[in-house]
Design a protein around this motif. Sequence first.
Motif, PDB file in Angstrom:
ATOM      1  N   ASP A  22      -6.971  17.070 -33.310  1.00 33.39           N
ATOM      2  CA  ASP A  22      -6.372  16.140 -34.276  1.00 33.39           C
ATOM      3  C   ASP A  22      -6.622  14.685 -33.912  1.00 33.39           C
ATOM      4  O   ASP A  22      -6.433  13.790 -34.704  1.00 33.39           O
ATOM      5  N   ASP A  23      -7.022  14.484 -32.657  1.00 31.19           N
ATOM      6  CA  ASP A  23      -7.177  13.113 -32.189  1.00 31.19           C
ATOM      7  C   ASP A  23      -8.299  12.378 -32.878  1.00 31.19           C
ATOM      8  O   ASP A  23      -8.355  11.159 -32.854  1.00 31.19           O
ATOM      9  N   HIS A  24      -9.234  13.089 -33.453  1.00 30.20           N
ATOM     10  CA  HIS A  24     -10.444  12.457 -33.952  1.00 30.20           C
ATOM     11  C   HIS A  24     -10.411  12.297 -35.459  1.00 30.20           C
ATOM     12  O   HIS A  24     -10.569  13.232 -36.195  1.00 30.20           O
ATOM     13  N   LYS A  25     -10.210  11.040 -35.856  1.00 28.10           N
ATOM     14  CA  LYS A  25     -10.148  10.795 -37.284  1.00 28.10           C
ATOM     15  C   LYS A  25     -11.540  10.575 -37.819  1.00 28.10           C
ATOM     16  O   LYS A  25     -11.772  10.516 -38.999  1.00 28.10           O
ATOM     17  N   PHE A  26     -12.511  10.373 -36.947  1.00 27.57           N
ATOM     18  CA  PHE A  26     -13.865  10.150 -37.413  1.00 27.57           C
ATOM     19  C   PHE A  26     -14.749  11.336 -37.077  1.00 27.57           C
ATOM     20  O   PHE A  26     -14.454  12.121 -36.192  1.00 27.57           O
ATOM     21  N   GLY A  48     -18.894   7.312 -36.828  1.00 29.75           N
ATOM     22  CA  GLY A  48     -17.745   7.672 -37.652  1.00 29.75           C
ATOM     23  C   GLY A  48     -17.950   7.225 -39.085  1.00 29.75           C
ATOM     24  O   GLY A  48     -19.061   6.849 -39.470  1.00 29.75           O
ATOM     25  N   GLU A  49     -16.863   7.219 -39.815  1.00 28.40           N
ATOM     26  CA  GLU A  49     -16.976   6.868 -41.240  1.00 28.40           C
ATOM     27  C   GLU A  49     -17.144   5.367 -41.452  1.00 28.40           C
ATOM     28  O   GLU A  49     -16.768   4.571 -40.597  1.00 28.40           O
ATOM     29  N   TYR A  50     -17.673   5.031 -42.594  1.00 24.79           N
ATOM     30  CA  TYR A  50     -17.838   3.628 -43.028  1.00 24.79           C
ATOM     31  C   TYR A  50     -18.607   2.781 -42.013  1.00 24.79           C
ATOM     32  O   TYR A  50     -18.253   1.646 -41.724  1.00 24.79           O
ATOM     33  N   ASP A  92      -8.472   4.992 -29.212  1.00 22.11           N
ATOM     34  CA  ASP A  92      -8.419   3.526 -29.341  1.00 22.11           C
ATOM     35  C   ASP A  92      -9.759   2.901 -28.978  1.00 22.11           C
ATOM     36  O   ASP A  92     -10.286   3.134 -27.880  1.00 22.11           O
ATOM     37  N   THR A  93     -10.280   2.106 -29.890  1.00 21.94           N
ATOM     38  CA  THR A  93     -11.526   1.402 -29.583  1.00 21.94           C
ATOM     39  C   THR A  93     -11.406  -0.049 -30.028  1.00 21.94           C
ATOM     40  O   THR A  93     -10.534  -0.402 -30.816  1.00 21.94           O
ATOM     41  N   VAL A  94     -12.300  -0.864 -29.515  1.00 19.77           N
ATOM     42  CA  VAL A  94     -12.240  -2.307 -29.749  1.00 19.77           C
ATOM     43  C   VAL A  94     -13.490  -2.726 -30.529  1.00 19.77           C
ATOM     44  O   VAL A  94     -14.610  -2.415 -30.125  1.00 19.77           O
ATOM     45  N   VAL A  99     -14.994 -10.589 -37.396  1.00 22.11           N
ATOM     46  CA  VAL A  99     -15.040 -11.161 -38.745  1.00 22.11           C
ATOM     47  C   VAL A  99     -15.819 -10.192 -39.631  1.00 22.11           C
ATOM     48  O   VAL A  99     -16.981  -9.908 -39.368  1.00 22.11           O
ATOM     49  N   VAL A 100     -15.144  -9.656 -40.615  1.00 14.40           N
ATOM     50  CA  VAL A 100     -15.790  -8.667 -41.479  1.00 14.40           C
ATOM     51  C   VAL A 100     -15.578  -9.023 -42.950  1.00 14.40           C
ATOM     52  O   VAL A 100     -14.721  -9.839 -43.288  1.00 14.40           O
ATOM     53  N   HIS A 101     -16.393  -8.425 -43.784  1.00 15.29           N
ATOM     54  CA  HIS A 101     -16.217  -8.578 -45.212  1.00 15.29           C
ATOM     55  C   HIS A 101     -15.776  -7.245 -45.793  1.00 15.29           C
ATOM     56  O   HIS A 101     -15.886  -6.211 -45.139  1.00 15.29           O
ATOM     57  N   LYS A 102     -15.330  -7.304 -47.047  1.00 16.69           N
ATOM     58  CA  LYS A 102     -14.808  -6.104 -47.701  1.00 16.69           C
ATOM     59  C   LYS A 102     -15.794  -4.938 -47.608  1.00 16.69           C
ATOM     60  O   LYS A 102     -15.416  -3.808 -47.342  1.00 16.69           O
ATOM     61  N   ASP A 103     -17.077  -5.221 -47.805  1.00 14.25           N
ATOM     62  CA  ASP A 103     -18.043  -4.129 -47.905  1.00 14.25           C
ATOM     63  C   ASP A 103     -18.922  -3.941 -46.668  1.00 14.25           C
ATOM     64  O   ASP A 103     -19.836  -3.133 -46.682  1.00 14.25           O
ATOM     65  N   THR A 104     -18.668  -4.673 -45.611  1.00 11.67           N
ATOM     66  CA  THR A 104     -19.547  -4.509 -44.450  1.00 11.67           C
ATOM     67  C   THR A 104     -19.161  -3.262 -43.670  1.00 11.67           C
ATOM     68  O   THR A 104     -17.995  -2.863 -43.640  1.00 11.67           O
ATOM     69  N   PRO A 105     -20.152  -2.626 -43.027  1.00  9.02           N
ATOM     70  CA  PRO A 105     -19.833  -1.455 -42.210  1.00  9.02           C
ATOM     71  C   PRO A 105     -18.888  -1.844 -41.073  1.00  9.02           C
ATOM     72  O   PRO A 105     -18.833  -3.005 -40.671  1.00  9.02           O
ATOM     73  N   ARG A 106     -18.158  -0.873 -40.538  1.00  9.40           N
ATOM     74  CA  ARG A 106     -17.162  -1.181 -39.505  1.00  9.40           C
ATOM     75  C   ARG A 106     -17.828  -1.628 -38.196  1.00  9.40           C
ATOM     76  O   ARG A 106     -17.223  -2.336 -37.416  1.00  9.40           O
TER      77      ARG A 106
END
Length: 483
Positions: A22-26, A48-50, A92-94, A99-106
């Motif tokens: 369950d720990d892995h959401k990605f 992971g996602e996005y 937990d990751t850093v 600085v990100v935009h709405k549509d930029t990848p994570r």
Amino acid sequence: MGSVSNGASELRCGGAAEANSDDHKFEKKVEYLNSKNEFPKLAKIVNGEYGYTLEDVPHLCDYIPHLPTYTNPLQHNLAYSAVRQYFVDYDDTVAQKIVVHKDTPRGTHFRRAGPRQRVYFESDDVRACIVTCGGLCPGLNTVIREIVCGLHHMYGVKRVLGIDGGYRGFYAKNTISLTPNSVNNIHKRGGTILGTSRGGHDTKKIVDSIQDRGINQVYIIGGDGTQKGAAVIFEEIRRRGLKVAVAGIPKTIDNDIPVIDKSFGFDSAVEEAERAINAAHVEATSFENGIGLVKLMGRYSGFIAMYATIASRDVDCCLIPESPFYLEGRGGLFEYIEKRIKENGHMVIVIAEGAGQELLTESLRSANKEDASGNKLLQDVGLWISQKIKDHFSKQRKTAVNLKYIDPTYMIRAIPSNASDNVYCTLLAQSAVHGAMAGYTGFTVGPVNGRHAYIPFHRINERQNKVVITDRMWARLLSSFLE
Ligand SMILES: Nc1ncnc2c1ncn2[C@@H]1O[C@H](COP(=O)(O)OP(=O)(O)OP(=O)(O)O)[C@@H](O)[C@H]1O
Ligand SMILES: O=P(O)(O)OC[C@H]1O[C@](O)(CO)[C@@H](O)[C@@H]1O
Ligand SMILES: [Mg+2]
């Protein structure tokens, strides 16, 4: 539980003991890049996602299966018991880019530093060692102190050895026993109580010594060269299949280590550089056509010169390796000095030791000499440029200048660290200790956007951090000359 694939075999994933499905959401996919069959350099990439990417660090159980784990002794530590969420979550990751935009990848992330619920070493079994390599830097003793005290007070580790005089101390010198008592006051002193050196990195002899002495945690404090050395030590330890965690703590007053926000000791060094600039300003303003010239450290990166200049507000010209300049003619340094002296009656110049080296080597026809670590030995740009300025203005006869040259280079790195660096060093040391106890290895620790993270060696070693003269910070510096 997740799996690590190197193309040839399936191994347990680092830190897996505290993770559950369950720990892995990605989506979890770990790959070894450079996946040749013989021990490739570790690069653990989790997608992971996005557009989320975790550039993970190696873990002992990547290459030693079925390692037992133990309850973290911090669970019973009264001081930390009131902290609401003391242990770091496995996921937990850093984020590297904040600085990100709405549509930029994570984008890229690093594993968050900090204590884990389960550890891979029993306190009584730990035999740690600490080594300091490369040039001096304010805060070295604080990091040593906090590793010793962190291991002792948080994890009950009693056996910590100091390696005498840098990498070569592993095989050429006796070790120094370190206890909370013996390191109690060392943070008030500059330098390193362990001694340091350049050169002398013999991987086989170092790892033989680690193995012979039964050392299972190695804390390596040093700059870019040292971290490269740490990476090869880690590779050899992994090749031999040893249960030895290797943790790097980045050190350099030049601030030339990439990824991390800044290196420890940098603030203290800038503060000390300020004192030299103040003196240069006092001298310059006290004489007719006074020029105060200060040379600061910074072989390939001009961060100290840039920050000391911005902080001071008394500087009229800052010369760094990243921004080429010339002396004669339109737009040259001499023309600028003439203008400034005419306008203000005095001026202050800050020059980083690596600036203008191409002009110098041409004129002095120097051979390409190196120090024991292979770093290029530089000519003294401060003396050279002082002479050039004096010659120019005495030839020209229009303006007689009074030039005072101040060279505080070694003074700014030999001081003890200031209060904020001391706190920073404490966090670095504790993060390194938590990481090693949790079985992570082959990592450098450091703050990324203010959060401490474990960064794989190859990310630290792939390039040098430099002043970007098209960034806002350099523009701020330039604009301060127009005020
Ligand atoms: N590529 C490398 N591989 C293995 N060891 C290295 C490498 N580069 C440097 N070292 C070793 O790392 C140690 C320190 O290197 P160096 O003298 O370049 O200082 P540094 O760690 O870069 O610190 P600083 O530049 O801030 O003074 C030396 O003992 C040197 O032999
Ligand atoms: O004279 P040493 O000890 O080789 O050190 C000089 C170098 O060390 C540093 O302080 C750190 O790399 C540089 O700024 C400087 O060029
Ligand atoms: Mg270096």
